[in-house]
Enzyme design. Structure first.
Site, PDB file in Angstrom:
ATOM      1  N   GLU A 303      13.354  19.781 -16.638  1.00 14.07           N
ATOM      2  CA  GLU A 303      13.850  20.453 -17.846  1.00 14.07           C
ATOM      3  C   GLU A 303      13.342  21.887 -17.911  1.00 14.07           C
ATOM      4  OE1 GLU A 303      14.416  17.252 -21.059  1.00 14.07           O
ATOM      5  OE2 GLU A 303      12.344  16.931 -20.462  1.00 14.07           O
ATOM      6  N   CYS A 396      16.119  13.596 -29.386  1.00 14.58           N
ATOM      7  CA  CYS A 396      15.523  14.775 -30.002  1.00 14.58           C
ATOM      8  C   CYS A 396      16.576  15.737 -30.559  1.00 14.58           C
ATOM      9  CB  CYS A 396      14.632  15.512 -28.997  1.00 14.58           C
ATOM     10  SG  CYS A 396      15.406  15.855 -27.418  1.00 14.58           S
TER      11      CYS A 396
END
Lengths: 637, 637
Positions: A303, A396
């Site tokens: 990420e 999230c």
């Protein structure tokens, strides 16, 4: 008039600051504008959807396990509590706290340990001995941070409310525990977030130790205390002290949340050097590691940002939370410095990467917002699906969107001693003590923004209107009379004595544009993107002619006239029409001699649609960067 | 003459087959040729290095823990035993089994459970209850497979040897346990490998149940019994029954090992449909999912193929083990079908992706072989380092290289009823019963290959010489007289009565070539690669002129004359010299209007070096695909 209150990010009067936010309850976005429409959809669809999912995905049951009200197994990631906290924050900002907030606040209070600890994953009897013992992994402070941010929203938006006070009490108990444990420590959390939360809690409470702890956590980073982990210390933002770093790197959301916290601490402690460092790092992201959509993050594996100019459109990770974090960081830097580039970036990332994450109905989401999906896309996991998903195992993003959209009205305009600044153009009303304007516009679909003064002091003041960097033709009338449109630092600054009813019409010309990337961006060499105003366009499968041509075989002929914009109704308020050439289907080998001959092709006109509105029809390939017909492949005249 | 024995992959006489492998001990690569040099380096440097690392990284201690001879903690991944097995296999193929093999064989026998189980990670008392209970994850059959392959090497290369027999006994006990447990089961392992191992064990032993179990494991796949896991069922090759799949997908090494097993089972069971399916899947990999180097695998996150034409050079995962697996699969398909394309691919992947994985000294390795490394490369983890590493936490690749290189001589030539076929050109001697040739060549640095007949029956036979697909100018002399160079199915087939001393000289012209990718390969659009013969070249930092130009700012001027080859000594036997233009350093924004003007640039001549020899000097950026000067950026005449 009831007392005013602020939205997210409210620097104290002592802080470094060039602009100040307008009170959250003196601004309003009109639901028939694009921004206000998003906000209304959030209240009506996205937030209730999130709240419902907290039940079906076990997040609330995780709290009930701790209180003894549920015997369900723990579900979700170890930071699943944060989905609750973010939804709670969104409920407060949106003014719809109600029953969900009351029940959740009671549950949080009941679940909290006597010492203030509240991370349900680690409150499992089997896991209590792991509390505070695996900070690289645990997200404990990250979880505390989101709880604190919910409390900040509660304190600001509902100051006298008992439920709000309950949330604040719970969050402060956790924050006080952090001070007790880490006030003299050299440790820090693997996932930054608590820094900005603590700085905001200081702003709400005036309790200086919260700010000091935020500052300490910043300084504790970069000494390798978290270990290398699987992806190296940069993943945790622990590779180098922040003040010594020269470029953004590592996990994008962690990097951007950390920078947001650093700005908050810098302005409150009047640390000019730290503020300058955050600006430098922001520049490094924008100069070489940001997608055309404002998305950031090129690597799925960790990420992470990846190398400078490593910006693959197909494997863009471009996490929705990173786009939100980029918006939040830019806002802080805008308030601190007043520089237009931060407002420009807020516009870009909001209208493209962030907007693209949510389906037209507000109830499905992209975690990752790539700029290309190929025919036959291998969407093997939730990070690269072919269509927006209803929810995520790692959820999230949806509640993060909810909290951003719930407070969106607070980001559009600011004030300073000179007057009022409009940064994001959305229909609505924007006021501060003594100033008030009404904005009517169909921006960014229409070029005109009409600003009417509704409230004004007797003295002259300055109305500042941002002229976006993408705009090279700006016109202005004041009360119907053309006025010179000279920008100063990116804003038209109209200084005069205003009267209620005075009307300013700003026209930002929006021809369709063909955009190229820096030649070092290897991944989109020989391709161009279509933009109009702040909006990135794309080709989408549903608009391609029927027939045998593979989606990937359409090319833009750079010799053709530029694209033309069409206004319409329905899903796409404005589409672009462009000439493309379809490469003749052929069985070329994967590799061939460079000069082994071009292909013949037919040209046709197709529709390009706003990127953020893509993936709302049947699933299929999509691309922002359209190949340009190569020189050697152009037919002889 | 001692009895002949075979290398890896020795189909039975009953199997479907077009070509047969030559016995391993009647072929020899000369150490002064490129292939023989690699093999010699493997024996002298790489294999001893691997064996030493098995000690320092705890792999052998993991066995000693089980036998009670060590109290060290378990170290490494749960499949760390396979590094031992692969090194053991390499030792047998290289004829250097000796002390390492003797000690290891004794250790394996001692560590093996009474029922035949031998996976040291799961022999830990704490983990015994997990045995066979997490097949998606455990690599237990994968580990068995590599043990079996070591035994196959032992059985073939040292048939009367006591140590070899000990290894065979251990492996058979484990294989027999698999039959007992899984002979009637619908289960399978998360990581294919045991299929090809069991088929080979059947070939060595004649024990049909091994082949039947391999076939069963193939059929057990694709029914989702392994669950979706984190990356979807394709990661485990369990998304669809193999016979119904149309394209390669998922984890590349697992896909290719599975296909190798499928070919072995198909030929031994004379299953033409299954064989055709493996050819179809091979085509799907080669048509749209293979790098110019022969590497496969575009995604780091799940080590997967990715979409068709998704071939980023910078984030190429291109795992070394995948390249090895591709080579092994192509060899099986070459034997089965005799099609030249499989030999062409063996040449490409061997000389580029596989060769690039090992440092010049044979003691450092790339796990991943990307085609580009940028200035300031973020090499945060061992999957994308800036230079070859001495060893890896996940050390699957180095000992895999060792076992391949140890048996490399067996892959260069084949026999059939018509005579002898030369596929890979390396100096050496190649013989079968009654036939023998001596090959002298500095291929691929030199264009000439001289083949001298050393042994021949009285009857006429056919000497077949592969003409690589990259070669468009082939010449031939027989005993000094030019002969027509007509290819038939990709081979020059010289049928005649041969006499010892007859000399054939094959000349494969090797001009430098500029290569482009299919226009659907977005990641290298507007760029070209340099090749000469089978060798992919690259630009490397060390060869760029001193000065301020960033490595990424060099472009190839397509109007310039083609590259010229220079022969030299030292690290690079042949370099290419090409004209490049350096874009003037400038501060372009990351995105700009397409037609906002080009850059001026100076041209200069630089050296390109063989890709597989890159990263043997100081670390720095490298690229295979070189940007072509864009039309709009070319200076006006």
């Amino acid at each position: 008039m009831s007392s005013v209150f602020h939205g997210p990010v409210a620097p104290t009067p002592q802080a470094i600051g060039t602009l100040w936010p307008l009170p959250a309850n003196t601004v309003r976005l009109a639901p028939d504008g694009l921004l206000g429409g998003w906000q209304a959809r959030n209240t009506e669809a996205t937030l209730p959807h999130c709240v419902a999912r907290l039940d079906t995905y076990g997040n609330l049951d995780n709290l009930r396990r701790v209180t003894g009200d549920s015997d369900a197994d723990y579900r979700g990631y170890w930071f699943a509590d944060t989905d609750v906290h973010k939804s709670l924050e969104a409920a407060f900002w949106s003014g719809t706290a109600g029953e969900f907030a009351a029940e959740t606040a009671a549950l949080l209070e009941k679940a909290q340990d006597p010492d203030g600890y509240l991370v349900t994953y680690y409150q499992d009897p089997d896991k209590r001995d792991r509390q505070w013992n695996e900070l690289h992994f645990s997200h404990e402070m990250y979880t505390a941070g989101h709880l604190i941010q919910a409390a900040v929203a509660a304190a600001r938006s509902a100051p006298g409310d008992a439920v709000a006070q309950q949330v604040v009490s719970v969050a402060r108990r956790f924050a006080d525990l952090l001070i007790l444990r880490y006030g003299d420590s050299r440790e820090t959390d693997g996932h930054p977030e608590v820094e900005t939360a603590l700085a905001e809690l200081y702003r709400v409470t005036g309790h200086r130790p919260y700010l000091d702890l935020a500052a300490r956590f910043l300084d504790n980073r970069g000494h390798g205390t978290l270990g290398p982990g699987r992806f190296g210390a940069a993943y945790y933002q622990d590779h180098q002290p922040l003040r010594e770093v020269d470029e953004v790197s590592g996990h994008v959301v962690r990097q951007l949340y950390l920078l947001a916290g650093a700005v908050d601490v810098a302005v409150e402690t009047r640390d000019e050097a730290l503020l300058a460092k955050t600006e430098q790092l922001w520049d490094s992201a924008l100069d070489s590691r940001t997608y055309l959509t404002g998305g950031q993050g090129s690597r799925h594996r960790d990420e992470a940002y990846g190398d400078a100019y490593e910006l693959p459109p197909d494997r863009a990770y471009a996490e929705t939370c990173a786009a939100i974090a980029s918006f939040q960081l830019a806002w802080r830097l805008l308030l601190a410095t007043g520089k237009v580039k931060y407002a420009d970036e807020m516009e870009r990332v909001l209208h493209n990467a962030i907007a693209a994450s949510t389906a037209a109905d507000g109830k499905a989401f992209f975690y990752s917002t790539p700029l290309q999906r190929r025919t036959g896309h291998d969407s093997g996991d939730e990070n690269a699906p072919g269509h927006r998903l209803d929810w995520y195992e790692c959820a999230c993003c949806p509640p993060n969107l909810a909290r951003l959209m719930a407070s969106l009205h607070t980001y559009a305009a600011t004030g300073d001693d000179s007057g009022l600044q409009l940064h994001l153009y959305g229909a609505g009303t924007f006021a501060s003590s003594g100033f008030g304007v009404d904005v009517r516009t169909r921006y960014p679909w229409d070029e005109q923004v009409t600003v009417t003064v509704t409230d004004t002091p007797a003295e002259p003041w300055t109305l500042s209107l941002r002229v976006p960097a993408w705009c090279s033709d700006v016109r202005l009338t004041v009360n119907g009379t053309p006025a010179p449109a000279r920008t100063q630092d990116g804003y038209l600054r109209l200084h005069r004595i205003w009267h209620p009813g005075d009307e300013v019409v700003l026209t930002l010309a929006m021809p369709a544009r063909l955009v190229a990337a820096h030649p070092r961006v290897d991944a989109v060499r020989g391709a161009a993107a279509l933009m109009r105003g702040p909006i990135v366009y794309c080709l989408e499968h549903a608009d391609m002619p029927a027939g045998g041509t593979l989606f990937e075989d359409y090319e833009l002929d750079p010799a053709s006239p530029a694209a033309v914009a069409f206004h319409s109704t329905g899903l796409f308020p404005v589409t672009l029409r462009v000439r493309v050439r379809a490469r003749a289907p052929e069985n070329r080998p994967l590799y061939r001699d460079l000069r082994s001959g071009g292909s013949t092709a037919a040209t046709t006109t197709v529709t390009a649609v706003p990127y953020f509105l893509s993936a709302n029809r049947e699933p299929g390939p999509m691309r922002v960067w359209i190949p340009l017909t190569a020189q050697e492949d152009q037919p002889s005249p």
